[in-house]
Structure formats: C-alpha cells, structure tokens
Design a protein around this motif. Sequence first.
Motif, PDB file in Angstrom:
ATOM      1  N   TYR A 141     -49.482 -49.289  59.774  1.00 28.41           N
ATOM      2  CA  TYR A 141     -48.239 -49.425  59.316  1.00 28.41           C
ATOM      3  C   TYR A 141     -47.878 -49.749  57.785  1.00 28.41           C
ATOM      4  O   TYR A 141     -47.294 -48.731  57.330  1.00 28.41           O
ATOM      5  CB  TYR A 141     -47.278 -50.799  59.736  1.00 28.41           C
ATOM      6  CG  TYR A 141     -46.134 -51.022  59.366  1.00 28.41           C
ATOM      7  CD1 TYR A 141     -44.980 -50.292  59.894  1.00 28.41           C
ATOM      8  CD2 TYR A 141     -45.988 -51.702  58.393  1.00 28.41           C
ATOM      9  CE1 TYR A 141     -43.618 -50.553  59.361  1.00 28.41           C
ATOM     10  CE2 TYR A 141     -44.475 -52.116  57.825  1.00 28.41           C
ATOM     11  CZ  TYR A 141     -43.589 -51.339  58.202  1.00 28.41           C
ATOM     12  OH  TYR A 141     -42.128 -51.317  57.715  1.00 28.41           O
ATOM     13  N   CYS A 142     -48.838 -50.338  57.218  1.00 26.97           N
ATOM     14  CA  CYS A 142     -48.552 -50.625  55.871  1.00 26.97           C
ATOM     15  C   CYS A 142     -48.941 -49.083  54.839  1.00 26.97           C
ATOM     16  O   CYS A 142     -48.332 -48.867  53.886  1.00 26.97           O
ATOM     17  CB  CYS A 142     -49.208 -51.659  55.076  1.00 26.97           C
ATOM     18  SG  CYS A 142     -48.731 -53.079  55.714  1.00 26.97           S
ATOM     19  N   ALA A 196     -46.034 -46.783  55.432  1.00 26.16           N
ATOM     20  CA  ALA A 196     -44.656 -47.196  54.841  1.00 26.16           C
ATOM     21  C   ALA A 196     -44.890 -47.012  53.318  1.00 26.16           C
ATOM     22  O   ALA A 196     -43.696 -46.625  52.726  1.00 26.16           O
ATOM     23  CB  ALA A 196     -44.484 -48.949  55.007  1.00 26.16           C
ATOM     24  N   ALA A 197     -46.199 -47.214  52.586  1.00 25.23           N
ATOM     25  CA  ALA A 197     -46.241 -46.846  51.425  1.00 25.23           C
ATOM     26  C   ALA A 197     -46.027 -45.341  51.108  1.00 25.23           C
ATOM     27  O   ALA A 197     -45.528 -45.153  50.311  1.00 25.23           O
ATOM     28  CB  ALA A 197     -47.624 -47.184  50.998  1.00 25.23           C
ATOM     29  N   TYR A 233     -42.388 -44.752  51.145  1.00 23.55           N
ATOM     30  CA  TYR A 233     -41.559 -45.159  49.912  1.00 23.55           C
ATOM     31  C   TYR A 233     -41.833 -44.176  48.723  1.00 23.55           C
ATOM     32  O   TYR A 233     -41.217 -43.818  48.016  1.00 23.55           O
ATOM     33  CB  TYR A 233     -42.059 -46.486  49.503  1.00 23.55           C
ATOM     34  CG  TYR A 233     -41.270 -47.579  50.483  1.00 23.55           C
ATOM     35  CD1 TYR A 233     -39.847 -47.641  50.393  1.00 23.55           C
ATOM     36  CD2 TYR A 233     -42.005 -48.576  51.096  1.00 23.55           C
ATOM     37  CE1 TYR A 233     -39.279 -48.608  51.398  1.00 23.55           C
ATOM     38  CE2 TYR A 233     -41.309 -49.346  51.730  1.00 23.55           C
ATOM     39  CZ  TYR A 233     -39.807 -49.304  51.915  1.00 23.55           C
ATOM     40  OH  TYR A 233     -39.544 -50.252  52.724  1.00 23.55           O
ATOM     41  N   LYS A 280     -42.166 -51.128  46.129  1.00 24.28           N
ATOM     42  CA  LYS A 280     -42.381 -51.289  47.599  1.00 24.28           C
ATOM     43  C   LYS A 280     -43.664 -50.513  48.029  1.00 24.28           C
ATOM     44  O   LYS A 280     -44.176 -51.122  48.702  1.00 24.28           O
ATOM     45  CB  LYS A 280     -41.095 -50.767  48.178  1.00 24.28           C
ATOM     46  CG  LYS A 280     -39.823 -51.605  48.065  1.00 24.28           C
ATOM     47  CD  LYS A 280     -38.549 -50.764  48.987  1.00 24.28           C
ATOM     48  CE  LYS A 280     -37.248 -51.655  48.808  1.00 24.28           C
ATOM     49  NZ  LYS A 280     -36.358 -51.098  49.581  1.00 24.28           N
ATOM     50  N   TRP A 339     -46.518 -52.617  46.906  1.00 25.34           N
ATOM     51  CA  TRP A 339     -46.474 -53.799  47.694  1.00 25.34           C
ATOM     52  C   TRP A 339     -47.314 -53.406  48.991  1.00 25.34           C
ATOM     53  O   TRP A 339     -48.139 -54.504  49.278  1.00 25.34           O
ATOM     54  CB  TRP A 339     -44.943 -54.552  48.004  1.00 25.34           C
ATOM     55  CG  TRP A 339     -45.001 -55.892  48.467  1.00 25.34           C
ATOM     56  CD1 TRP A 339     -45.113 -56.922  47.852  1.00 25.34           C
ATOM     57  CD2 TRP A 339     -44.993 -56.198  49.842  1.00 25.34           C
ATOM     58  NE1 TRP A 339     -44.976 -57.973  48.913  1.00 25.34           N
ATOM     59  CE2 TRP A 339     -44.819 -57.505  50.051  1.00 25.34           C
ATOM     60  CE3 TRP A 339     -44.828 -55.455  51.130  1.00 25.34           C
ATOM     61  CZ2 TRP A 339     -44.903 -58.198  51.317  1.00 25.34           C
ATOM     62  CZ3 TRP A 339     -45.135 -55.749  52.313  1.00 25.34           C
ATOM     63  CH2 TRP A 339     -44.909 -57.396  52.281  1.00 25.34           C
ATOM     64  N   MET A 340     -46.963 -52.451  49.640  1.00 26.17           N
ATOM     65  CA  MET A 340     -47.377 -52.313  50.899  1.00 26.17           C
ATOM     66  C   MET A 340     -49.051 -51.938  50.576  1.00 26.17           C
ATOM     67  O   MET A 340     -49.802 -52.276  51.695  1.00 26.17           O
ATOM     68  CB  MET A 340     -46.840 -50.850  51.418  1.00 26.17           C
ATOM     69  CG  MET A 340     -45.288 -51.274  52.207  1.00 26.17           C
ATOM     70  SD  MET A 340     -45.467 -52.308  53.325  1.00 26.17           S
ATOM     71  CE  MET A 340     -43.741 -52.440  53.799  1.00 26.17           C
ATOM     72  N   ARG A 345     -50.713 -55.229  50.288  1.00 25.52           N
ATOM     73  CA  ARG A 345     -50.884 -55.878  51.569  1.00 25.52           C
ATOM     74  C   ARG A 345     -52.025 -55.206  52.554  1.00 25.52           C
ATOM     75  O   ARG A 345     -52.630 -55.846  52.963  1.00 25.52           O
ATOM     76  CB  ARG A 345     -49.531 -55.822  52.340  1.00 25.52           C
ATOM     77  CG  ARG A 345     -49.478 -56.638  53.370  1.00 25.52           C
ATOM     78  CD  ARG A 345     -48.064 -56.814  53.938  1.00 25.52           C
ATOM     79  NE  ARG A 345     -48.050 -57.639  55.200  1.00 25.52           N
ATOM     80  CZ  ARG A 345     -47.851 -58.753  55.377  1.00 25.52           C
ATOM     81  NH1 ARG A 345     -47.730 -59.444  54.361  1.00 25.52           N
ATOM     82  NH2 ARG A 345     -47.880 -59.246  56.485  1.00 25.52           N
ATOM     83  N   GLU A 346     -52.134 -53.893  52.457  1.00 25.45           N
ATOM     84  CA  GLU A 346     -53.083 -53.280  53.275  1.00 25.45           C
ATOM     85  C   GLU A 346     -54.366 -53.734  52.650  1.00 25.45           C
ATOM     86  O   GLU A 346     -55.492 -53.813  53.557  1.00 25.45           O
ATOM     87  CB  GLU A 346     -52.849 -51.839  53.209  1.00 25.45           C
ATOM     88  CG  GLU A 346     -53.823 -50.839  54.150  1.00 25.45           C
ATOM     89  CD  GLU A 346     -53.876 -51.097  55.506  1.00 25.45           C
ATOM     90  OE1 GLU A 346     -54.567 -50.426  55.959  1.00 25.45           O
ATOM     91  OE2 GLU A 346     -53.178 -51.950  55.980  1.00 25.45           O
TER      92      GLU A 346
END
Length: 70
Positions: free
Chosen positions: A28-29, A32-33, A36, A54, A57-58, A61-62
Amino acid sequence: MIDPVNRPPHYFAPSGAELITVIEHLPYCRGAAIKYIFRAGVKDKGRELEDLRKAEWMIKREIARLEAAL
C-alpha cells in the motif's frame, strides 16, 4: 468523455498507461507514494508540493515498517 470516478485523467500517463495497473501489485504505502508522485502538479497544480510531501510521508512510513521488521 471524462469519467472522474472510473478513469480520472490525472491517473494516466501520456502513453495512455493507467497508473492502477502498476500500483495494484505493490504494498500500500509504496503504491500510494507512486500515486502522489504521478499526479503531482497534474491533478491540481496548486497542490503539487502537497502531493510530493504526501509521497514523502508514505515512503517514510514504508521505511519505518521495514526497519521494524529487522
């Protein structure tokens, strides 16, 4: 005709490739990155920097997820 739900134009490359065909195979991350980054400045030029933040941030997080698994 533009279909903002099923085929939003900001998720297509100039070649016609659709972003979902790439990111649906990723965690997911990461997906999503990429999403964006792909749409930064295309969906809304005024939010280009926000989209890149964003993505950042992703990615962070990953990285944290992977580090926690070590």
